[in-house]
Design a protein around this motif. Sequence first.
Motif, PDB file in Angstrom:
ATOM      1  N   SER A 375       0.821  -1.214   0.000  1.00  0.00           N
ATOM      2  CA  SER A 375       0.000   0.000   0.000  1.00  0.00           C
ATOM      3  C   SER A 375       0.850   1.258   0.000  1.00  0.00           C
ATOM      4  CB  SER A 375      -0.921  -0.007   1.226  1.00  0.00           C
ATOM      5  OG  SER A 375      -1.808  -1.107   1.177  1.00  0.00           O
ATOM      6  N   MET A 376       2.032   1.191   0.555  1.00  0.00           N
ATOM      7  CA  MET A 376       2.901   2.364   0.605  1.00  0.00           C
ATOM      8  C   MET A 376       3.274   2.864  -0.786  1.00  0.00           C
ATOM      9  SD  MET A 376       5.348   1.152   3.758  1.00  0.00           S
ATOM     10  CE  MET A 376       6.608   2.407   3.462  1.00  0.00           C
ATOM     11  N   VAL A 377       3.270   1.981  -1.769  1.00  0.00           N
ATOM     12  CA  VAL A 377       3.634   2.378  -3.139  1.00  0.00           C
ATOM     13  C   VAL A 377       2.441   2.240  -4.082  1.00  0.00           C
ATOM     14  CG1 VAL A 377       6.085   1.891  -2.896  1.00  0.00           C
ATOM     15  CG2 VAL A 377       4.556   0.055  -3.572  1.00  0.00           C
ATOM     16  N   ASN A 378       1.234   2.299  -3.502  1.00  0.00           N
ATOM     17  CA  ASN A 378       0.025   2.104  -4.294  1.00  0.00           C
ATOM     18  C   ASN A 378      -0.761   3.394  -4.475  1.00  0.00           C
ATOM     19  OD1 ASN A 378      -1.613   0.381  -5.813  1.00  0.00           O
ATOM     20  ND2 ASN A 378      -2.974  -0.036  -4.084  1.00  0.00           N
ATOM     21  N   TYR A 379      -0.079   4.535  -4.298  1.00  0.00           N
ATOM     22  CA  TYR A 379      -0.722   5.835  -4.469  1.00  0.00           C
ATOM     23  C   TYR A 379       0.127   6.689  -5.410  1.00  0.00           C
ATOM     24  CZ  TYR A 379      -3.583   4.358  -0.552  1.00  0.00           C
ATOM     25  OH  TYR A 379      -4.439   3.652   0.254  1.00  0.00           O
ATOM     26  N   PRO A 380       0.247   6.260  -6.669  1.00  0.00           N
ATOM     27  CA  PRO A 380       1.143   6.977  -7.591  1.00  0.00           C
ATOM     28  C   PRO A 380       0.717   8.415  -7.855  1.00  0.00           C
ATOM     29  CG  PRO A 380      -0.212   5.379  -8.780  1.00  0.00           C
ATOM     30  CD  PRO A 380      -0.401   5.101  -7.325  1.00  0.00           C
ATOM     31  N   GLY A 382      -0.533  10.633  -5.704  1.00  0.00           N
ATOM     32  CA  GLY A 382       0.019  11.461  -4.643  1.00  0.00           C
ATOM     33  C   GLY A 382       1.518  11.625  -4.779  1.00  0.00           C
ATOM     34  N   THR A 383       2.200  10.517  -5.056  1.00  0.00           N
ATOM     35  CA  THR A 383       3.653  10.570  -5.242  1.00  0.00           C
ATOM     36  C   THR A 383       4.028  11.480  -6.401  1.00  0.00           C
ATOM     37  OG1 THR A 383       3.818   8.294  -4.408  1.00  0.00           O
ATOM     38  CG2 THR A 383       5.716   9.166  -5.615  1.00  0.00           C
ATOM     39  N   ALA A 384       3.286  11.383  -7.511  1.00  0.00           N
ATOM     40  CA  ALA A 384       3.588  12.182  -8.700  1.00  0.00           C
ATOM     41  C   ALA A 384       3.375  13.673  -8.441  1.00  0.00           C
ATOM     42  CB  ALA A 384       2.718  11.720  -9.868  1.00  0.00           C
ATOM     43  N   LEU A 385       2.287  14.030  -7.758  1.00  0.00           N
ATOM     44  CA  LEU A 385       2.013  15.446  -7.545  1.00  0.00           C
ATOM     45  C   LEU A 385       3.013  16.066  -6.568  1.00  0.00           C
ATOM     46  CD1 LEU A 385       0.315  17.785  -8.335  1.00  0.00           C
ATOM     47  CD2 LEU A 385      -1.397  17.129  -6.637  1.00  0.00           C
ATOM     48  N   VAL A 386       3.399  15.324  -5.542  1.00  0.00           N
ATOM     49  CA  VAL A 386       4.419  15.830  -4.623  1.00  0.00           C
ATOM     50  C   VAL A 386       5.751  16.000  -5.346  1.00  0.00           C
ATOM     51  CG1 VAL A 386       5.820  15.232  -2.602  1.00  0.00           C
ATOM     52  CG2 VAL A 386       3.336  14.971  -2.523  1.00  0.00           C
ATOM     53  N   ALA A 387       6.106  15.035  -6.192  1.00  0.00           N
ATOM     54  CA  ALA A 387       7.349  15.144  -6.973  1.00  0.00           C
ATOM     55  C   ALA A 387       7.279  16.314  -7.945  1.00  0.00           C
ATOM     56  CB  ALA A 387       7.598  13.838  -7.724  1.00  0.00           C
ATOM     57  N   PHE A 388       6.122  16.505  -8.557  1.00  0.00           N
ATOM     58  CA  PHE A 388       5.939  17.624  -9.489  1.00  0.00           C
ATOM     59  C   PHE A 388       6.105  18.970  -8.777  1.00  0.00           C
ATOM     60  CE2 PHE A 388       3.361  20.787 -11.620  1.00  0.00           C
ATOM     61  CZ  PHE A 388       3.755  20.654 -12.947  1.00  0.00           C
ATOM     62  N   ALA A 407      -5.628  11.661 -10.236  1.00  0.00           N
ATOM     63  CA  ALA A 407      -6.639  12.210  -9.325  1.00  0.00           C
ATOM     64  C   ALA A 407      -7.233  11.127  -8.440  1.00  0.00           C
ATOM     65  CB  ALA A 407      -7.743  12.895 -10.126  1.00  0.00           C
ATOM     66  N   GLN A 408      -7.327   9.905  -8.951  1.00  0.00           N
ATOM     67  CA  GLN A 408      -7.937   8.813  -8.200  1.00  0.00           C
ATOM     68  C   GLN A 408      -6.973   8.155  -7.225  1.00  0.00           C
ATOM     69  OE1 GLN A 408      -9.529   6.149 -11.148  1.00  0.00           O
ATOM     70  NE2 GLN A 408     -11.075   7.607 -11.851  1.00  0.00           N
ATOM     71  N   THR A 409      -5.677   8.407  -7.364  1.00  0.00           N
ATOM     72  CA  THR A 409      -4.692   7.703  -6.535  1.00  0.00           C
ATOM     73  C   THR A 409      -3.812   8.652  -5.735  1.00  0.00           C
ATOM     74  OG1 THR A 409      -3.142   7.588  -8.408  1.00  0.00           O
ATOM     75  CG2 THR A 409      -4.619   5.702  -8.075  1.00  0.00           C
ATOM     76  N   GLY A 410      -4.400   9.755  -5.279  1.00  0.00           N
ATOM     77  CA  GLY A 410      -3.670  10.545  -4.307  1.00  0.00           C
ATOM     78  C   GLY A 410      -3.507  12.016  -4.572  1.00  0.00           C
ATOM     79  N   ALA A 411      -3.809  12.501  -5.789  1.00  0.00           N
ATOM     80  CA  ALA A 411      -3.600  13.916  -6.111  1.00  0.00           C
ATOM     81  C   ALA A 411      -4.762  14.747  -5.571  1.00  0.00           C
ATOM     82  CB  ALA A 411      -3.460  14.104  -7.625  1.00  0.00           C
ATOM     83  N   SER A 412      -4.802  14.908  -4.261  1.00  0.00           N
ATOM     84  CA  SER A 412      -5.908  15.593  -3.602  1.00  0.00           C
ATOM     85  C   SER A 412      -5.703  17.098  -3.581  1.00  0.00           C
ATOM     86  CB  SER A 412      -6.049  15.072  -2.165  1.00  0.00           C
ATOM     87  OG  SER A 412      -4.974  15.540  -1.368  1.00  0.00           O
ATOM     88  N   LEU A 413      -6.731  17.829  -3.142  1.00  0.00           N
ATOM     89  CA  LEU A 413      -6.630  19.289  -3.026  1.00  0.00           C
ATOM     90  C   LEU A 413      -5.551  19.705  -2.042  1.00  0.00           C
ATOM     91  CD1 LEU A 413     -10.395  20.391  -2.961  1.00  0.00           C
ATOM     92  CD2 LEU A 413      -8.805  20.480  -4.888  1.00  0.00           C
ATOM     93  N   PHE A 414      -5.319  18.894  -1.024  1.00  0.00           N
ATOM     94  CA  PHE A 414      -4.297  19.236  -0.033  1.00  0.00           C
ATOM     95  C   PHE A 414      -2.888  19.247  -0.639  1.00  0.00           C
ATOM     96  CE2 PHE A 414      -7.567  17.970   3.071  1.00  0.00           C
ATOM     97  CZ  PHE A 414      -7.423  18.972   4.010  1.00  0.00           C
ATOM     98  N   LEU A 415      -2.720  18.564  -1.767  1.00  0.00           N
ATOM     99  CA  LEU A 415      -1.406  18.495  -2.402  1.00  0.00           C
ATOM    100  C   LEU A 415      -1.199  19.609  -3.428  1.00  0.00           C
ATOM    101  CD1 LEU A 415      -1.438  15.792  -0.933  1.00  0.00           C
ATOM    102  CD2 LEU A 415      -0.447  14.733  -2.959  1.00  0.00           C
ATOM    103  N   GLN A 416      -2.203  20.443  -3.631  1.00  0.00           N
ATOM    104  CA  GLN A 416      -2.082  21.569  -4.559  1.00  0.00           C
ATOM    105  C   GLN A 416      -1.490  22.762  -3.801  1.00  0.00           C
ATOM    106  OE1 GLN A 416      -5.779  22.231  -6.655  1.00  0.00           O
ATOM    107  NE2 GLN A 416      -5.979  20.066  -7.214  1.00  0.00           N
TER     108      GLN A 416
END
Length: 515
Positions: A375-380, A382-388, A407-416
């Motif tokens: 699960s730690m690597v199952n949210y690409p 979120g990982t992508a948006l933080v890296a971006f 958007a479905q795997t972690g790119a939430s509003l909190f990461l914007q």
Amino acid sequence: MSFLMDCLLLATGWTHVLLAPYTKVEESFNLHATHDVLMYGVGRDSLSKYDHFTFPGAVPRTFIGSIVLAWLSAPLALFASSFGLLTSKVDLQLVVRLVLATVNAIGFVLIRRAVSKRFGRPTGLLYVLLTCSQFHLPFWMGRTLPNMFALFPVNVAFSVLLNRASNVTKPSPSHVDTALMLLTFTTVVFRAEIALLLAPLALQALVLGHTSFLRLVKVGLLSGLVSVALTVIVDSYFWDRWPLWAELYCIYFNVYLGKSSEWGTSPAHEYLTAHLPKLLLGSLPLAFLGAILDGRIRSLLVPPIVFVALISAMEHKEWRFIVYVVPLFNVAAARGARWMVSRRKSRFSGRIIFAAAMGILALNCVVTIVSTRASMVNYPGGTALVAFNKRYADEAHVHVHISNLAAQTGASLFLQVHSPPQPSPISAHWIYNKTEALSHETLTASTDITHLIAESPEAGGGWIVAESVSGFSRWKLNVPSGGIKGALKKPLHEWLDLVEMDTSEQLWILERAGR
């Protein structure tokens, strides 16, 4: 010892939040609602900026849980910010999820204390160990699913019914009233399927003489009407529809119109043969043992078993729809485990039974470690948006399109983190574009868009791959030559090499060529 057990429940939930900080699409409504309450406030002039109006189409759900979560998180966020521990909305998302995990941990603590009082402290300890060694409940207790908002009042209701001495045969009428009011409130406001748990519980209380029919009707009507009034007032305001009973609308949409079946259907036995074993792991056989040994456990398990049987009639099935019964099965399992660990160790049979109980806990831990690691690597997303955000942090003007998978795997509003609203002033004002179903040609033709977080590196001409993000694919078994015999000959420290995680590239960060 009691304090340490309570801390263990809390620490387990917090650990899962910190190890897997991002979220998925099924958590997004409550997560984004909490974000909007924190960032914009609840004034009428602010509602048009809320995510469910900016991107309409979501089935209405209640705002009550998100409002409470935001209000609980706000002072903690302010405290963390004053010490420099909260510097962006990414940190704020962690605070929100840690608060939710804490609330649900309190529910487990209340059950633990009730179990210790009714069945003894050793049973309470084993309840904690079984709960913490499972995967699903500890992993999801800090995630903003509607079911996780419903879990706390359900657990409080269970704890109230359990909270009595071992020689007291039935709960007090006031305790029964409190439990029924909590379950009614949860049914009306958060999750309608709780009605299928409330009904057998109320019927059992009536049959066993724990309450009277007239008292049951009074409690049900009073708590039901108050709950309906609360949810209609709050949610009509936040959805700008009058009158709106959000959970009733969900029943209409998913059950009456049959829309839930569009997400897939399962056979009637799915909960019993797949979801319940997955949720309970080693607690399942231990719960049966507890039921055999103790009549109190058999009485305890009647409502959850009837609940699972009733909800099995629904064609669309998910583990989260029956997650509420896990604490009760864990109580039963703890009673069975207590019998196993209390056998006389001077006898060979006693040592074997004790080892079997410890082995069940160990296997629970192994499954949980493996599941958590995946699960730690199952949210690409979120990982992508933080890296971006990190990669282009020095740029003032960025317009990035976020793909559906992201958007479905972690790119939430909190990461914007580079666009308003923000808890503190920012120097950059980016645009995070979540518009769905845009073709590569449209994205390329729109010269305003400077970057893509895409599901393919092939976005047509004019784009350069800047970075790729991998996600969990599968576990693979590396069987050495000689098969099982060869594996058994390996040293113990090399056994971890037998199982390997396989990842694959799932998202790509693209930038427009010649910018």
